[in-house]
Design a protein around this motif. Sequence first.
Motif, PDB file in Angstrom:
ATOM      1  N   LYS A 109       0.831  -1.204   0.000  1.00 15.13           N
ATOM      2  CA  LYS A 109       0.000   0.000   0.000  1.00 15.13           C
ATOM      3  C   LYS A 109       0.868   1.257   0.000  1.00 15.13           C
ATOM      4  O   LYS A 109       0.650   2.176  -0.796  1.00 15.13           O
ATOM      5  N   GLU A 110       1.857   1.301   0.879  1.00 12.16           N
ATOM      6  CA  GLU A 110       2.747   2.461   0.955  1.00 12.16           C
ATOM      7  C   GLU A 110       3.527   2.639  -0.346  1.00 12.16           C
ATOM      8  O   GLU A 110       3.695   3.770  -0.826  1.00 12.16           O
ATOM      9  N   ALA A 111       4.007   1.543  -0.907  1.00  9.91           N
ATOM     10  CA  ALA A 111       4.785   1.610  -2.147  1.00  9.91           C
ATOM     11  C   ALA A 111       3.931   2.108  -3.306  1.00  9.91           C
ATOM     12  O   ALA A 111       4.386   2.935  -4.107  1.00  9.91           O
ATOM     13  N   ASN A 112       2.704   1.641  -3.399  1.00 11.26           N
ATOM     14  CA  ASN A 112       1.818   2.092  -4.478  1.00 11.26           C
ATOM     15  C   ASN A 112       1.471   3.570  -4.351  1.00 11.26           C
ATOM     16  O   ASN A 112       1.429   4.295  -5.352  1.00 11.26           O
ATOM     17  N   GLU A 113       1.222   4.018  -3.115  1.00 15.04           N
ATOM     18  CA  GLU A 113       0.948   5.437  -2.895  1.00 15.04           C
ATOM     19  C   GLU A 113       2.163   6.283  -3.272  1.00 15.04           C
ATOM     20  O   GLU A 113       2.035   7.327  -3.921  1.00 15.04           O
ATOM     21  N   MET A 114       3.332   5.836  -2.861  1.00 16.88           N
ATOM     22  CA  MET A 114       4.569   6.536  -3.185  1.00 16.88           C
ATOM     23  C   MET A 114       4.802   6.541  -4.694  1.00 16.88           C
ATOM     24  O   MET A 114       5.204   7.561  -5.266  1.00 16.88           O
ATOM     25  N   TYR A 115       4.528   5.425  -5.349  1.00 17.14           N
ATOM     26  CA  TYR A 115       4.701   5.307  -6.795  1.00 17.14           C
ATOM     27  C   TYR A 115       3.824   6.340  -7.518  1.00 17.14           C
ATOM     28  O   TYR A 115       4.314   7.087  -8.376  1.00 17.14           O
ATOM     29  N   GLU A 116       2.551   6.373  -7.182  1.00 18.34           N
ATOM     30  CA  GLU A 116       1.627   7.297  -7.842  1.00 18.34           C
ATOM     31  C   GLU A 116       2.054   8.746  -7.644  1.00 18.34           C
ATOM     32  O   GLU A 116       2.046   9.546  -8.587  1.00 18.34           O
ATOM     33  N   ARG A 117       2.431   9.079  -6.424  1.00 19.05           N
ATOM     34  CA  ARG A 117       2.840  10.457  -6.115  1.00 19.05           C
ATOM     35  C   ARG A 117       4.104  10.837  -6.874  1.00 19.05           C
ATOM     36  O   ARG A 117       4.175  11.900  -7.507  1.00 19.05           O
ATOM     37  N   LEU A 118       5.103   9.954  -6.864  1.00 16.93           N
ATOM     38  CA  LEU A 118       6.367  10.268  -7.530  1.00 16.93           C
ATOM     39  C   LEU A 118       6.233  10.323  -9.047  1.00 16.93           C
ATOM     40  O   LEU A 118       6.876  11.153  -9.698  1.00 16.93           O
ATOM     41  N   VAL A 119       5.419   9.457  -9.625  1.00 16.39           N
ATOM     42  CA  VAL A 119       5.210   9.500 -11.076  1.00 16.39           C
ATOM     43  C   VAL A 119       4.657  10.863 -11.472  1.00 16.39           C
ATOM     44  O   VAL A 119       5.132  11.496 -12.428  1.00 16.39           O
ATOM     45  N   GLU A 120       3.668  11.344 -10.738  1.00 16.34           N
ATOM     46  CA  GLU A 120       3.089  12.645 -11.047  1.00 16.34           C
ATOM     47  C   GLU A 120       4.117  13.768 -10.880  1.00 16.34           C
ATOM     48  O   GLU A 120       4.185  14.692 -11.694  1.00 16.34           O
ATOM     49  N   GLU A 121       4.930  13.686  -9.829  1.00 15.07           N
ATOM     50  CA  GLU A 121       5.958  14.699  -9.617  1.00 15.07           C
ATOM     51  C   GLU A 121       6.974  14.716 -10.755  1.00 15.07           C
ATOM     52  O   GLU A 121       7.367  15.787 -11.238  1.00 15.07           O
ATOM     53  N   PHE A 122       7.409  13.539 -11.187  1.00 18.13           N
ATOM     54  CA  PHE A 122       8.388  13.470 -12.271  1.00 18.13           C
ATOM     55  C   PHE A 122       7.790  13.886 -13.610  1.00 18.13           C
ATOM     56  O   PHE A 122       8.483  14.472 -14.441  1.00 18.13           O
ATOM     57  N   LYS A 123       6.533  13.600 -13.832  1.00 15.54           N
ATOM     58  CA  LYS A 123       5.893  14.048 -15.071  1.00 15.54           C
ATOM     59  C   LYS A 123       5.919  15.568 -15.157  1.00 15.54           C
ATOM     60  O   LYS A 123       6.197  16.135 -16.218  1.00 15.54           O
ATOM     61  N   VAL A 124       5.654  16.233 -14.051  1.00 18.76           N
ATOM     62  CA  VAL A 124       5.690  17.695 -14.032  1.00 18.76           C
ATOM     63  C   VAL A 124       7.129  18.185 -14.193  1.00 18.76           C
ATOM     64  O   VAL A 124       7.419  19.067 -15.009  1.00 18.76           O
ATOM     65  N   LYS A 125       8.034  17.589 -13.421  1.00 16.90           N
ATOM     66  CA  LYS A 125       9.437  18.012 -13.432  1.00 16.90           C
ATOM     67  C   LYS A 125      10.071  17.850 -14.814  1.00 16.90           C
ATOM     68  O   LYS A 125      10.843  18.698 -15.254  1.00 16.90           O
ATOM     69  N   TRP A 126       9.752  16.753 -15.503  1.00 17.98           N
ATOM     70  CA  TRP A 126      10.354  16.464 -16.803  1.00 17.98           C
ATOM     71  C   TRP A 126       9.460  16.898 -17.973  1.00 17.98           C
ATOM     72  O   TRP A 126       9.751  16.584 -19.120  1.00 17.98           O
ATOM     73  N   ASN A 127       8.381  17.587 -17.664  1.00 19.75           N
ATOM     74  CA  ASN A 127       7.466  18.113 -18.678  1.00 19.75           C
ATOM     75  C   ASN A 127       6.923  17.019 -19.609  1.00 19.75           C
ATOM     76  O   ASN A 127       6.917  17.169 -20.833  1.00 19.75           O
ATOM     77  N   VAL A 128       6.489  15.955 -19.033  1.00 18.29           N
ATOM     78  CA  VAL A 128       5.881  14.847 -19.785  1.00 18.29           C
ATOM     79  C   VAL A 128       4.371  15.063 -19.719  1.00 18.29           C
ATOM     80  O   VAL A 128       3.729  14.721 -18.734  1.00 18.29           O
ATOM     81  N   THR A 129       3.838  15.622 -20.780  1.00 21.54           N
ATOM     82  CA  THR A 129       2.445  16.055 -20.794  1.00 21.54           C
ATOM     83  C   THR A 129       1.638  15.308 -21.848  1.00 21.54           C
ATOM     84  O   THR A 129       2.192  14.564 -22.665  1.00 21.54           O
TER      85      THR A 129
END
Length: 116
Positions: A63-83
């Motif tokens: 559960k913790e890993a999946n929550e962390m995964y979802e949060r980090l994916v969204e952060e990296f999409k913004v950071k790397w401009n993957v739109t």
Amino acid sequence: MKDINYSEVNGYLFPNLKGREEVKVNSYFAQLKLKYLKTNEQGHLFSLMAKNELSTYLEQVEKEANEMYERLVEEFKVKWNVTEKLKERDQMEWVQQMNNIDNVVKEIILKELICN
């Protein structure tokens, strides 16, 4: 009278007990954590098994890993401009970037949550 078999962990002998709990691990991060426990933290694994808490522990890790995964994916999409615009304009580039994000995020989770 039954013979009791023992396993040595860090110089200590522990009885090989069969717990009441049946552990089924089908999820990605829980499998990684179980493998890590078997390889590196056998005492902790034995303790969880003796208390019939292994399944609950692995579910919490997943559960913790999946929550962390979802949060980090969204952060990296913004950071790397993957739109979505990138996806429309250059689908192969978008797939490559998403694969890179997936790899980076899984590595972070492995270091911070699984192997910890």
